[in-house]
Write an enzyme that holds these catalytic residues in place. Structure first.
Site, PDB file in Angstrom:
ATOM      1  N   GLY A 239       0.747  -1.250   0.000  1.00 34.52           N
ATOM      2  CA  GLY A 239       0.000   0.000   0.000  1.00 34.52           C
ATOM      3  C   GLY A 239       0.770   1.288   0.000  1.00 34.52           C
ATOM      4  O   GLY A 239       0.192   2.347  -0.267  1.00 34.52           O
ATOM      5  N   PRO A 276       4.552  -5.228  -0.499  1.00 33.66           N
ATOM      6  CA  PRO A 276       4.569  -4.063  -1.382  1.00 33.66           C
ATOM      7  C   PRO A 276       4.579  -4.477  -2.855  1.00 33.66           C
ATOM      8  O   PRO A 276       5.250  -5.442  -3.231  1.00 33.66           O
ATOM      9  CB  PRO A 276       5.876  -3.360  -1.015  1.00 33.66           C
ATOM     10  CG  PRO A 276       6.758  -4.446  -0.493  1.00 33.66           C
ATOM     11  CD  PRO A 276       5.862  -5.478   0.130  1.00 33.66           C
ATOM     12  N   ARG A 278       3.407  -1.729  -5.657  1.00 36.34           N
ATOM     13  CA  ARG A 278       3.601  -0.485  -6.405  1.00 36.34           C
ATOM     14  C   ARG A 278       4.949   0.151  -6.111  1.00 36.34           C
ATOM     15  O   ARG A 278       5.627   0.616  -7.020  1.00 36.34           O
ATOM     16  CB  ARG A 278       2.488   0.489  -6.035  1.00 36.34           C
ATOM     17  CG  ARG A 278       2.415   1.718  -6.930  1.00 36.34           C
ATOM     18  CD  ARG A 278       1.438   2.742  -6.354  1.00 36.34           C
ATOM     19  NE  ARG A 278       0.146   2.203  -6.057  1.00 36.34           N
ATOM     20  CZ  ARG A 278      -0.900   2.192  -6.906  1.00 36.34           C
ATOM     21  NH1 ARG A 278      -0.778   2.724  -8.096  1.00 36.34           N
ATOM     22  NH2 ARG A 278      -2.055   1.678  -6.534  1.00 36.34           N
ATOM     23  N   CYS A 346     -11.373   3.752 -29.583  1.00 35.39           N
ATOM     24  CA  CYS A 346     -12.600   4.478 -29.932  1.00 35.39           C
ATOM     25  C   CYS A 346     -13.494   4.746 -28.743  1.00 35.39           C
ATOM     26  O   CYS A 346     -14.627   4.262 -28.688  1.00 35.39           O
ATOM     27  CB  CYS A 346     -13.337   3.706 -31.010  1.00 35.39           C
ATOM     28  SG  CYS A 346     -12.311   3.569 -32.467  1.00 35.39           S
ATOM     29  N   GLU A 347     -12.996   5.435 -27.755  1.00 31.52           N
ATOM     30  CA  GLU A 347     -13.850   5.976 -26.698  1.00 31.52           C
ATOM     31  C   GLU A 347     -13.136   7.141 -26.032  1.00 31.52           C
ATOM     32  O   GLU A 347     -11.909   7.168 -25.967  1.00 31.52           O
ATOM     33  CB  GLU A 347     -14.277   4.916 -25.688  1.00 31.52           C
ATOM     34  CG  GLU A 347     -13.213   4.094 -25.056  1.00 31.52           C
ATOM     35  CD  GLU A 347     -13.831   3.063 -24.090  1.00 31.52           C
ATOM     36  OE1 GLU A 347     -14.294   3.474 -23.029  1.00 31.52           O
ATOM     37  OE2 GLU A 347     -13.844   1.868 -24.434  1.00 31.52           O
ATOM     38  N   TYR A 375       0.929  -2.046 -12.176  1.00 27.04           N
ATOM     39  CA  TYR A 375      -0.453  -2.011 -12.660  1.00 27.04           C
ATOM     40  C   TYR A 375      -0.534  -1.410 -14.066  1.00 27.04           C
ATOM     41  O   TYR A 375      -1.499  -0.746 -14.413  1.00 27.04           O
ATOM     42  CB  TYR A 375      -1.357  -1.270 -11.651  1.00 27.04           C
ATOM     43  CG  TYR A 375      -1.213  -1.818 -10.256  1.00 27.04           C
ATOM     44  CD1 TYR A 375      -1.657  -3.090  -9.961  1.00 27.04           C
ATOM     45  CD2 TYR A 375      -0.586  -1.085  -9.243  1.00 27.04           C
ATOM     46  CE1 TYR A 375      -1.489  -3.634  -8.694  1.00 27.04           C
ATOM     47  CE2 TYR A 375      -0.410  -1.617  -7.971  1.00 27.04           C
ATOM     48  CZ  TYR A 375      -0.866  -2.887  -7.710  1.00 27.04           C
ATOM     49  OH  TYR A 375      -0.695  -3.428  -6.453  1.00 27.04           O
TER      50      TYR A 375
END
Ligand code: LLP
Length: 421
Positions: A239, A276, A278, A346-347, A375
């Site tokens: 975290g 951990p 990230r 396409c968005e 991620y």
């Protein structure tokens, strides 16, 4: 600090020019720095100092087998949340006694496979899961080492989609019900209670929520010991956040986190596990992309890149910020201009940044998304028929493709036609 720096006006990954990798592998491409991964693992390992501990890297952050092997060779354990991640950790040579198995919905098949292959502990998240694991283990003549993940009802002060420690979240057993849950676990024949697990969320930028949670875990440890349980391990989850926006944020350092762990839990004499993800992988990776078109719009200009939300979903999913820098270092004094930076999908959600000040760029120029190692590639997809983004690992002056870009034939070949079509 990471190892993506400008040298002679060109962004380098350690000693390799990023443009050289892009020329060899194409774009978009993820590039990781082995030295940065190593450095971040060691920061955590050293932060826990003399306290008996195991840093169990959260494989979900960047789960390439090469990354797991690099960290495993340094002595890391791994936190896995599926048998797929478990098998990757095993493929990376990490022994079962260094693998912890987390997640709210482990299936009986996954439990059996992990028991068969060897496991340090299961972090259990509900009473039905406890009963299922006990049955599976007993059926195999085994006893499963377990912790129970408690939900301390603490506000992690992070994005709602990645906060996990409030009572309204699906995670863990409410801490108020923990003593009853431990009593049940201790009575189940296939389980052996070894400790407590907690994880309150991701990208935390303050220590206070951790400290509030760990203080509750300390009290619970004493209560459970008084109830006769052998609490010898505390798994504190992951975290700790990273500075995505270099210009204005500085989350606490692993060493400060380590001191806080010592302060809140040190007196209990437990082995500490942390998970951990990230902080180890985030700033150890970049996503490199090519500018396809510079499109002048009504009141705004668009940089249309060859990377899209299918390659890096964090901005679309969490409104996340990633610094985006040109591979060619801008000359001093160059006036930046605001651009909307988008991909070809396409968005409208396929937008990486709005009104982002960027130095002048021309079509064909390369840019890098910083802090994309965690991620990033793991959440990529082939949406819009875009082959899965490749991954490259750099170490010193060498680089290797650790996941190739599938060819169009390979991508299409994974679909199969029913006989009746
Ligand atoms: N342990 C458990 C049980 C977890 O659920 C997580 C992350 C970690 C450890 C690692 O947390 P970290 O140190 O990486 O913060 N996709 C989101 C993040 C999801 C985090 C999920 N759990 C994002 O891109 O921000």
């Amino acid at each position: 600090m990471d190892h993506f720096l400008y040298r002679a006006g060109q962004l380098h990954a350690e000693d390799v020019s990023v443009a050289e990798i892009a020329a060899a592998v194409g774009t978009p491409v993820y590039i990781y720095s082995a030295a940065t991964l190593t450095r971040h693992f060691r920061l955590f390992d050293e932060a826990l100092g003399e306290t008996p501990h195991l840093v169990c890297y959260a494989a979900k952050a960047a789960g390439n087998v090469a990354i797991l092997k690099l960290l495993g060779d340094l002595g890391a354990g791994v936190d896995v949340v599926s048998i797929g991640e478990y098998l990757k950790a095993k493929a990376a040579g990490i022994p079962g006694e260094r693998i912890v198995f987390s997640g709210v919905g482990k299936t009986r098949g996954e439990m059996a496979a992990a028991l068969e292959g060897g496991i340090r502990q299961f972090n259990l998240e509900s009473e039905p899961e406890m009963r299922a694991l006990s049955e599976v283990a007993s059926g195999m003549g085994a006893v499963a080492p377990v912790t129970i993940r408690v939900n301390p009802d603490v506000d992690a002060k992070t994005h709602a989609k990645i906060a996990t420690g409030r009572s309204e979240n699906k995670f863990g057993i409410p801490i108020a019900k923990a003593r009853a849950a431990y009593a049940e676990a201790a009575a189940l024949p296939g389980l052996k209670v070894v400790g407590i697990d907690v994880h309150i969320g991701s990208q935390l930028t303050e220590l206070a929520p951790f400290e509030a949670a760990f203080t509750k875990v300390a009290q619970l440890t004493e209560a459970l010991r008084a109830d006769g349980h052998d609490i010898s391990r505390l798994d504190l989850g992951g975290g700790l956040g990273i500075p995505y926006e270099r210009s204005n944020s500085a989350p606490p350092l692993p060493v400060e986190y380590g001191q806080m762990v010592q302060r809140t839990l040190g007196h209990l004499g437990c082995e500490i596990e942390i998970e951990p993800g990230r902080l180890i992988a985030g700033n150890a990776g970049i996503l490199v992309s090519t500018l396809i078109y510079l499109k002048e719009g009504e009141g705004r200009d668009f940089l249309i890149l060859d990377a899209a939300m299918n390659d890096l979903i964090r901005p679309a999913m969490y409104d996340a910020w990633h610094d985006i820098v040109p591979l060619a270092e801008p000359a001093p004094g160059v006036e930046p201009r605001p651009y909307d930076i988008v991909g070809p999908v396409c968005e409208t959600g396929d937008t990486f940044a709005r009104a982002r000040p960027m130095p002048p760029l021309t079509e064909g120029d390369l840019v890098a998304f910083r802090s994309a190692g965690a991620y990033g590639a793991v959440m990529a997809s082939e949406y819009n028929g875009r082959p899965l983004v490749p991954e490259v690992l750099v170490s010193g002056d060498q680089f290797a493709v650790i996941r190739p870009r599938p060819s169009y034939e390979e991508m299409i070949g994974r679909d199969s036609l029913p006989t009746w079509l």
